[in-house]
Scaffold this motif. Structure first.
Motif, PDB file in Angstrom:
ATOM      1  N   UNK A   1       0.836  -1.200   0.000  1.00 25.22           N
ATOM      2  CA  UNK A   1       0.000   0.000   0.000  1.00 25.22           C
ATOM      3  C   UNK A   1       0.871   1.250   0.000  1.00 25.22           C
ATOM      4  N   UNK A   2       1.959   1.190   0.787  1.00 21.92           N
ATOM      5  CA  UNK A   2       2.858   2.336   0.837  1.00 21.92           C
ATOM      6  C   UNK A   2       3.660   2.490  -0.466  1.00 21.92           C
ATOM      7  N   UNK A   3       3.957   1.344  -1.093  1.00 19.53           N
ATOM      8  CA  UNK A   3       4.778   1.386  -2.307  1.00 19.53           C
ATOM      9  C   UNK A   3       3.972   1.902  -3.497  1.00 19.53           C
ATOM     10  N   UNK A   4       2.833   1.271  -3.778  1.00 25.28           N
ATOM     11  CA  UNK A   4       2.093   1.658  -4.991  1.00 25.28           C
ATOM     12  C   UNK A   4       0.579   1.639  -4.798  1.00 25.28           C
ATOM     13  N   UNK A   5       0.115   1.911  -3.612  1.00 24.18           N
ATOM     14  CA  UNK A   5      -1.325   1.983  -3.393  1.00 24.18           C
ATOM     15  C   UNK A   5      -1.996   0.633  -3.417  1.00 24.18           C
ATOM     16  N   UNK A   6      -1.276  -0.427  -3.102  1.00 29.83           N
ATOM     17  CA  UNK A   6      -1.768  -1.807  -3.029  1.00 29.83           C
ATOM     18  C   UNK A   6      -2.224  -2.329  -4.391  1.00 29.83           C
ATOM     19  N   UNK A   7      -1.645  -1.794  -5.466  1.00 27.05           N
ATOM     20  CA  UNK A   7      -1.924  -2.338  -6.795  1.00 27.05           C
ATOM     21  C   UNK A   7      -1.019  -3.544  -7.003  1.00 27.05           C
TER      22      UNK A   7
END
Length: 186
Positions: free
Chosen positions: A61-67
């Protein structure tokens, strides 16, 4: 930050997430070696998987919005494999010593805290013990007083008891003489 830099940072963070999950697995392995029985290891496995999923989701989630993107997942898995293949054999023994040392330190500190708490509460314990012993002494005294009082009352009422027994015997004897089947003459 342009798009290429953002993607490079995301991939580096995904690799770091994988390394962190590998380290978390080593922490679990140290803890798992201390568990005994059948139930605790099973509950430990469930707790580890839930915590690992929460950490992975929080990291993603912190890296890419949990995509869920393949390069991010692949680098996270590569980070786990890199840690378990290269770093874990070197760091596991050290991690065991550090974590078990911290555990012993925590147990020792809890023992010190418990001793200090016992020292602080010792006057209270002494007062509770004193109150309990006084209650026991009061119970013995009341039992002794009841024994003496019942003896004195029995001695005082002995003449009345004899009189009551004589009256009771007279009534029983009179009741035996009365024939209830005969009609009353009155």
């Amino acid at each position: 930050m342009d798009r290429a830099e953002l993607q490079a940072v995301q991939l580096a963070l995904a690799l770091g997430l994988g390394l962190g999950l590998g380290f978390f697995y080593d922490v679990y392995r140290v803890w798992f070696r201390q568990l005994r029985g059948r139930l605790w290891p099973a509950l430990g496995d469930i707790a580890w998987w839930l915590a690992a999923l929460a950490l992975a989701f929080g990291g993603l989630y912190r890296i890419n919005g949990a995509e869920l993107r393949l390069p991010v997942l692949a680098l996270a898995a590569a980070g786990v494999c890199l840690y378990l293949g290269l770093l874990s054999p070197v760091l596991f023994g050290l991690l065991c010593r550090v974590l078990l040392g911290l555990w012993r330190l925590l147990v020792w500190l809890c023992g010190c805290f418990g001793g200090a708490l016992a020292l602080l509460l010792s006057p209270l314990v002494w007062l509770v013990e004193l109150a309990f012993r006084l209650l026991l002494l009061a119970g013995r005294f009341l039992r002794w007083l009841w024994h003496i009082l019942s003896g004195v009352l029995a001695w005082l009422f002995r003449p009345w008891r004899r009189l009551a027994e004589k009256i009771n015997n007279a009534v029983k004897n009179h009741a035996k003489k009365v024939d209830f089947e005969e009609p009353d003459d009155i």
